[in-house]
Design a protein around this motif. Structure first.
Motif, mmCIF file in Angstrom:
data_model
loop_
_atom_site.group_PDB
_atom_site.id
_atom_site.type_symbol
_atom_site.label_atom_id
_atom_site.label_comp_id
_atom_site.label_asym_id
_atom_site.label_seq_id
_atom_site.Cartn_x
_atom_site.Cartn_y
_atom_site.Cartn_z
ATOM 1 N N UNK A 539 4.024 78.845 -35.760
ATOM 2 C CA UNK A 539 4.024 79.907 -36.755
ATOM 3 C C UNK A 539 5.438 80.094 -37.263
ATOM 4 N N UNK A 540 5.651 79.823 -38.536
ATOM 5 C CA UNK A 540 6.997 79.877 -39.112
ATOM 6 C C UNK A 540 7.023 80.913 -40.234
ATOM 7 N N UNK A 541 7.844 81.959 -40.024
ATOM 8 C CA UNK A 541 7.981 83.001 -41.023
ATOM 9 C C UNK A 541 9.466 83.140 -41.351
ATOM 10 N N UNK A 582 11.391 90.219 -28.382
ATOM 11 C CA UNK A 582 10.442 89.829 -29.423
ATOM 12 C C UNK A 582 9.167 89.183 -28.871
ATOM 13 N N UNK A 583 9.122 88.928 -27.577
ATOM 14 C CA UNK A 583 7.899 88.328 -27.015
ATOM 15 C C UNK A 583 6.704 89.276 -27.154
ATOM 16 N N UNK A 584 6.853 90.582 -26.856
ATOM 17 C CA UNK A 584 5.723 91.492 -27.130
ATOM 18 C C UNK A 584 5.324 91.523 -28.602
ATOM 19 N N UNK A 585 6.286 91.270 -29.494
ATOM 20 C CA UNK A 585 5.965 91.250 -30.923
ATOM 21 C C UNK A 585 5.049 90.080 -31.244
ATOM 22 N N UNK A 586 5.325 88.917 -30.649
ATOM 23 C CA UNK A 586 4.458 87.760 -30.861
ATOM 24 C C UNK A 586 3.045 88.068 -30.354
ATOM 25 N N UNK A 587 2.977 88.645 -29.159
ATOM 26 C CA UNK A 587 1.660 88.976 -28.607
ATOM 27 C C UNK A 587 0.926 89.961 -29.517
ATOM 28 N N UNK A 588 1.634 90.938 -30.028
ATOM 29 C CA UNK A 588 1.008 91.917 -30.905
ATOM 30 C C UNK A 588 0.460 91.256 -32.163
ATOM 31 N N UNK A 589 1.217 90.338 -32.732
ATOM 32 C CA UNK A 589 0.755 89.628 -33.924
ATOM 33 C C UNK A 589 -0.450 88.753 -33.640
ATOM 34 N N UNK A 590 -0.435 88.082 -32.480
ATOM 35 C CA UNK A 590 -1.574 87.232 -32.105
ATOM 36 C C UNK A 590 -2.834 88.078 -31.942
ATOM 37 N N UNK A 595 -8.115 90.071 -33.841
ATOM 38 C CA UNK A 595 -9.042 91.145 -34.210
ATOM 39 C C UNK A 595 -9.572 90.947 -35.621
ATOM 40 N N UNK A 596 -8.745 90.349 -36.512
ATOM 41 C CA UNK A 596 -9.186 90.115 -37.895
ATOM 42 C C UNK A 596 -10.032 88.858 -38.030
ATOM 43 N N UNK A 597 -9.964 87.963 -37.046
ATOM 44 C CA UNK A 597 -10.724 86.724 -37.111
ATOM 45 C C UNK A 597 -9.935 85.611 -37.765
ATOM 46 N N UNK A 598 -10.414 84.382 -37.546
ATOM 47 C CA UNK A 598 -9.710 83.215 -38.093
ATOM 48 C C UNK A 598 -10.630 82.335 -38.928
ATOM 49 N N UNK A 599 -11.935 82.651 -38.993
ATOM 50 C CA UNK A 599 -12.867 81.822 -39.759
ATOM 51 C C UNK A 599 -13.694 82.679 -40.720
ATOM 52 N N UNK A 625 8.914 90.416 -38.159
ATOM 53 C CA UNK A 625 8.919 88.983 -38.438
ATOM 54 C C UNK A 625 8.190 88.210 -37.352
ATOM 55 N N UNK A 626 8.406 88.542 -36.088
ATOM 56 C CA UNK A 626 7.728 87.811 -35.012
ATOM 57 C C UNK A 626 6.240 88.182 -34.928
ATOM 58 N N UNK A 627 5.872 89.403 -35.315
ATOM 59 C CA UNK A 627 4.433 89.710 -35.398
ATOM 60 C C UNK A 627 3.763 88.808 -36.435
ATOM 61 N N UNK A 628 4.431 88.664 -37.590
ATOM 62 C CA UNK A 628 3.863 87.814 -38.637
ATOM 63 C C UNK A 628 3.795 86.367 -38.174
#
Length: 743
Positions: A539-541, A582-590, A595-599, A625-628
């Motif tokens: 994931x690159x933002x 920023x590790x919790x930020x990545x988890x939050x974004x994931x 929750x929104x789905x991927x398909x 940025x890391x959430x995104x």
């Protein structure tokens, strides 16, 4: 009862006003509910009783010109009863509260409210059935009444029909309702026929009383008495002997049967007394005949006999035990008795709205006396799953009235055993208990059917959206058989109803009573998504603009987990490639992306996401940025991986007569269900246990009723999510894509 004297109806003024006059003592009250399938003639029978008692004139009108059968606009449009109605009449100094219930299965909640408010039941059966029988739903209600010992009688209607057959219908009632004791369901009278008309049909003009041998002729519009001729003697004697044996079998005098079999002629007064006791006990169920009055007549055929049965044979409120009570906190309270001077204990059995008066509550008083303008305590069990809040508040009672058609006649008070309408109880809902504010009580609730047909709705316009919440809250306050759900997974507002007709009435009431126009939309089942295999992605933002930029890169690995595992997040970053903050930020974004789905937009579950590497910038990296970047990484991983759909599976229990077990099992199998087995449920019924995908049983409440001819019931409970078959998932994807294109 028994026809041993001549009765005449009171004048119109006396019959109408007395029913709404001063509070009656419990011994002078009868509360009777009419039960029967749609079209059996319940409302017509109520009108005939009102005419015979003088509550309406020969045109069927009360003093102000309205009719006792005036329905609300929904009932007029749909040409059927959809709600419980109360018609109080008086006969021989006894107030009879007649509760007319809808016959359509979708409004069984109104029927159960009527059963709660009544002390006896009249089962109305049409003689013109074309071989359809009593009806499975009617038999089930009969058995429910039997289980609680409620006295019952049968009234056979539609005798004027060319296809009518009283004797055949009475025999069918004995066979289907009598169970192991068909001699406990027997006629008290036999219809008498006049000359046949041009079509060959001989109309019913009178009745023969089996106990007294008296003939009652209604052909002139007034009931007259005579003695039977020799041509009727054999027919009357055969039915009379069977009736006497049935009454004696229920007699408390154990010597009566021996005396009868020994040839002794049992005194008619003794038989009538034993009959009345057996009826009040609920052990004998007389069958009567009734027909509406001819044009210009003052009495409908059989109505006098029916009124005699109600006033003399049916129990007073004193003879029926009130429901159990506790304090609102559940602590014990003494059992109630039907005493007007006892502690106040009443129950709201129906809630309705009037455009001019506001909310009107139909209340059954079980103990004490309810008076206008007094403060009472309102206690409610609450049904949060159905949108009903728990109640434990004080509230001021408004005016007390007695309904009659569209009239509301003021009454000074309502004592134990009576029914009354109460205005402006803004907090009390159907099923709530009204008691003294210094001695609050809570009654045990009556059984409510579960609404199992989902109807998803949307406001028709922005103006409707602003009024929707208030309208829905008022709607479910009136109807405890309806459940309101705001589905957190699909975001839909769902009304759970008992059937399609129930749903139609609910949406119509929203429109006409509360001014809210809604549209029914397809109900969405809360599906889930999961990864079909392991995947990895970056994931690159990275964005640069004036001032601080945005920089976050993370690399993840995704692997599927067993069903029910949820989402696991694992940190395997080494060397500080992603700073610890920023590790919790990545988890939050994931997790947000999951929750929104991927398909197809359904939540992702049952995966393990491992953060393995990444990059950060000393100035431009941030929590956002890391959430995104975390969200982008999960979407990228899904792009190169098969995504499986998981569907909810319900545990289903279907209660049906044994004759329908095979068809029900076949039907469930055809819905991709796994039948787990059957188990006996007593009285010729069985429960079929199965696990069925929820998407396959959205309309099962309607389909089961058709499959079992109204005799089946079912329950459903969420079990788990399971992978959806590939062909079903493919079809669903095509439907979702088509819907997206149409928008």
């Amino acid at each position: 009862m028994g026809g041993d004297r001549k009765d005449t109806a009171p004048g119109a003024a006396g019959g109408a006003s007395a029913a709404a006059g001063a509070a009656a003592r419990p011994e002078a009250i009868r509360n009777v509910v009419l039960v029967g399938h749609a079209g059996a003639g319940k409302t017509t029978l109520v009108e005939a009783l009102a005419l015979t008692t003088g509550a309406v004139n020969r045109a069927g009108r009360v003093e102000d010109g309205t009719a006792v059968s005036d329905h609300d606009e929904i009932e007029q449009r749909q040409q059927r009863s959809v709600q419980l109605s109360l018609v109080p009449v008086e006969w021989e100094g006894v107030r009879i509260n007649v509760l007319d219930t809808p016959g359509y299965a979708d409004f069984v909640g109104e029927l159960r409210a009527g059963l709660r408010a009544a002390d006896a039941a009249l089962f109305v059966v049409s003689a013109a059935q074309d071989g359809e029988g009593i009806g499975g739903a009617t038999r089930m209600v009969w058995e429910e009444c039997a289980a609680v010992g409620m006295p019952r009688a049968v009234v056979i209607t539609h005798l004027e029909s060319a296809r009518a057959g009283f004797e055949e219908t009475a025999a069918q009632c004995a066979a289907e309702l009598g169970g192991d004791d068909p001699d406990a369901v027997l006629p008290l009278y036999l219809p008498l026929h006049g000359p046949a008309g041009p079509d060959g049909h001989a109309p019913v003009t009178g009745l023969a009383g089996l106990l007294t041998g008296t003939l009652y002729d209604y052909s002139s519009g007034e009931r007259t008495e005579s003695r039977p001729g020799p041509d009727l003697a054999p027919r009357i004697a055969e039915a009379r002997n069977r009736l006497i044996e049935g009454i004696i079998a229920e007699s408390e005098d154990e010597t009566l049967m021996d005396r009868y079999l020994g040839g002794e002629e049992i005194d008619v007064r003794t038989l009538i007394t034993d009959l009345e006791r057996a009826v009040a006990r609920g052990s004998f169920h007389p069958v009567l005949a009734a027909a509406p009055a001819a044009e210009g007549a003052r009495q409908g055929l059989g109505t006098v006999e029916l009124l005699e049965l109600v006033t003399r044979g049916f129990p007073t409120p004193l003879e029926r035990r009130p429901p159990k009570v506790t304090a609102p906190d559940g602590s014990p309270r003494p059992d109630l008795t039907c005493d007007p001077d006892g502690p106040l204990a009443a129950e709201v059995v129906k809630t309705a709205s009037d455009p001019y008066v506001g909310r009107i509550s139909l209340v059954r008083v079980f103990s004490g006396t309810l008076r206008p303008d007094e403060t009472v305590h309102v206690s409610g069990h609450g049904m949060e799953d159905r949108g009903h809040e728990d109640h434990d508040v004080d509230e001021r009672v408004g005016a007390l009235t007695s309904p009659f058609g569209r009239q509301q006649r003021p009454v000074p008070s309502a004592g134990a055993g009576d029914l009354v309408c109460v205005a402006k109880l803004s907090r009390a809902e159907t099923g709530d208990t009204l008691s003294g504010k210094d001695f609050p009580l809570l009654m045990a609730p009556w059984q409510m059917p579960d609404p199992l047909l989902p109807v998803a709705i949307e406001a028709h316009s922005k103006a409707d959206e602003d009024k929707l919440s208030l309208g829905l809250s008022r709607l479910v306050a009136e109807d405890p058989t309806m459940r309101l759900e705001q589905n957190p997974d699909t975001g839909q507002v769902v009304l759970w109803c008992l059937g399609e007709a129930h749903a139609d009435v609910a949406l119509e009431r929203l429109r006409t009573r509360y001014g809210v126009q809604v549209d029914a939309v397809p109900h969405r089942v809360p599906l889930r998504e999961t990864f079909g295999q392991a995947a990895a992605a970056r994931g690159r933002h990275v964005k640069q603009s004036g001032g601080h930029g945005q920089f976050a890169i993370c690399e993840i690995e995704v692997e599927p987990l067993p069903v029910g595992s949820g989402i696991e997040f694992v940190d395997k970053v080494v060397g500080g490639a992603v700073p610890r903050q920023f590790i919790p930020s990545v988890e939050k974004g994931v997790r947000a992306q999951a929750a929104r789905g991927v398909a197809l937009g359904f939540p992702v579950v049952d995966i393990r996401v491992t953060l393995s590497d990444g990059k950060a910038h000393s100035v431009d990296s941030s929590d956002a940025a890391f959430q995104t970047a975390g969200a982008l990484a999960l979407r990228e991983a899904a792009a190169d991986c098969p995504i499986h759909l998981l569907e909810p599976v319900d545990e289903v229990g279907v209660l049906v007569p044994d004759a329908y077990v095979g068809p029900v099992m076949s039907d469930l199998s055809g819905r991709r269900g796994r039948v787990l087995g059957t188990e006996p449920a007593g009285a010729g019924r069985s429960v079929v246990r199965a696990e069925v995908p929820e998407i396959e049983i959205g309309r099962y409440a309607v389909d089961l009723r058709s499959l079992s001819h109204g005799t089946g019931r079912f329950s459903r409970h969420y079990a788990r999510h399971e992978p959806m078959p590939a062909q079903v998932a493919a079809r669903l994807r095509r439907e979702e894509e088509a819907e997206a294109h149409s928008r």
